[in-house]
Design a protein around this motif. Structure first.
Motif, short mmCIF file in Angstrom:
data_model
loop_
_atom_site.label_atom_id
_atom_site.label_comp_id
_atom_site.label_asym_id
_atom_site.label_seq_id
_atom_site.Cartn_x
_atom_site.Cartn_y
_atom_site.Cartn_z
N HIS A 184 24.64 97.38 -37.12
CA HIS A 184 24.27 98.76 -37.38
C HIS A 184 25.51 99.62 -37.20
N GLY A 185 25.67 100.59 -38.06
CA GLY A 185 26.85 101.42 -38.02
C GLY A 185 26.80 102.46 -36.93
N SER A 186 27.97 102.94 -36.57
CA SER A 186 28.08 104.02 -35.62
C SER A 186 28.15 105.34 -36.38
N VAL A 187 28.05 106.42 -35.65
CA VAL A 187 28.17 107.73 -36.29
C VAL A 187 29.54 107.87 -36.94
N LYS A 188 30.57 107.35 -36.30
CA LYS A 188 31.92 107.41 -36.85
C LYS A 188 32.01 106.68 -38.19
N SER A 189 31.43 105.48 -38.29
CA SER A 189 31.50 104.74 -39.55
C SER A 189 30.70 105.44 -40.65
N TYR A 190 29.57 106.04 -40.29
CA TYR A 190 28.79 106.78 -41.29
C TYR A 190 29.56 108.01 -41.76
N LEU A 191 30.25 108.70 -40.86
CA LEU A 191 31.02 109.88 -41.25
C LEU A 191 32.20 109.48 -42.14
N ILE A 192 32.87 108.39 -41.80
CA ILE A 192 33.97 107.90 -42.65
C ILE A 192 33.44 107.55 -44.04
N VAL A 210 32.63 110.81 -45.96
CA VAL A 210 33.83 111.50 -46.44
C VAL A 210 34.43 110.75 -47.63
N LEU A 211 34.53 109.42 -47.52
CA LEU A 211 35.06 108.63 -48.64
C LEU A 211 34.18 108.78 -49.89
N ALA A 212 32.86 108.74 -49.71
CA ALA A 212 31.96 108.88 -50.85
C ALA A 212 32.10 110.26 -51.48
N ALA A 213 32.26 111.29 -50.65
CA ALA A 213 32.42 112.65 -51.19
C ALA A 213 33.73 112.77 -51.97
N VAL A 214 34.81 112.23 -51.42
CA VAL A 214 36.11 112.29 -52.10
C VAL A 214 36.05 111.51 -53.41
N LEU A 215 35.40 110.33 -53.38
CA LEU A 215 35.31 109.51 -54.59
C LEU A 215 34.33 110.10 -55.61
N THR A 216 33.57 111.11 -55.23
CA THR A 216 32.74 111.83 -56.18
C THR A 216 33.49 113.02 -56.76
N ILE A 217 34.28 113.67 -55.92
CA ILE A 217 35.02 114.87 -56.35
C ILE A 217 36.14 114.51 -57.32
N ILE A 218 36.82 113.39 -57.09
CA ILE A 218 37.96 113.02 -57.95
C ILE A 218 37.56 112.87 -59.42
N VAL A 243 29.97 98.65 -47.80
CA VAL A 243 30.57 98.41 -46.49
C VAL A 243 30.05 99.38 -45.45
N PHE A 244 30.05 100.68 -45.73
CA PHE A 244 29.75 101.66 -44.71
C PHE A 244 28.25 101.96 -44.56
N PHE A 245 27.47 101.81 -45.61
CA PHE A 245 26.06 102.15 -45.51
C PHE A 245 25.15 100.92 -45.51
N LEU A 246 25.49 99.89 -46.26
CA LEU A 246 24.68 98.68 -46.27
C LEU A 246 25.21 97.62 -45.32
N HIS A 247 26.37 97.87 -44.73
CA HIS A 247 26.98 97.03 -43.70
C HIS A 247 27.21 95.59 -44.17
N LEU A 248 27.60 95.42 -45.42
CA LEU A 248 27.95 94.09 -45.92
C LEU A 248 29.42 93.83 -45.61
N ASP A 249 29.67 92.78 -44.88
CA ASP A 249 31.04 92.39 -44.57
C ASP A 249 31.15 90.88 -44.65
N GLY A 250 32.26 90.34 -44.25
CA GLY A 250 32.49 88.90 -44.36
C GLY A 250 32.07 88.10 -43.15
N SER A 251 31.28 88.69 -42.25
CA SER A 251 30.88 87.96 -41.05
C SER A 251 29.95 86.81 -41.41
N LYS A 252 29.82 85.88 -40.49
CA LYS A 252 29.07 84.65 -40.76
C LYS A 252 27.62 84.94 -41.16
#
Length: 108
Positions: free
Chosen positions: A12-20, A23-31, A63-72
């Motif tokens: 489960h993500g932290s508040v910091k990871s959700y905020l990151i 912000v990335l999603a907003a920037v990638l929408t604005i560009i 990565v940030f919202f669905l938490h898919l990573d390369g863990s086992k």
């Protein structure tokens, strides 16, 4: 134990990871919005900007919202996601190929 206590190995993500991620999603929408609305780029550059930021947007969400990573515990989810991307790529490329061929042979 209640039904809410059984989370398995899901991360489960932290508040910091959700905020990151936000912000990335907003920037990638604005560009791409800026690229299209300004009209200062060539159509090819604008299209490439939109496509590249769209792919990055999908990765940010995975990565940030669905938490898919390369863990086992997530390897099967990543494999299923890659297979889905492969199927989508085949469908999109095949559709574009058919449409280009139809246009070429009907116009010439």
């Amino acid at each position: 134990m209640s039904a809410h206590d059984n989370h398995g190995d899901a991360s489960h993500g932290s508040v910091k990871s959700y905020l990151i991620g936000f912000v990335l999603a907003a920037v990638l929408t604005i560009i791409p919005f800026w690229a299209v609305m300004s009209g200062g780029m060539s159509p090819l550059a604008t299209g490439l900007t939109v496509v590249i930021t769209a792919v990055l947007q999908v990765l940010v969400h995975l990565v940030f919202f669905l938490h898919l990573d390369g863990s086992k515990g997530q390897r099967m989810n990543v494999a299923a996601g890659l297979f889905t991307l492969l199927v989508i790529a085949i469908i999109v490329v095949g559709t574009l190929w058919v449409m280009w061929n139809m246009n070429y042979f009907m116009m010439h």
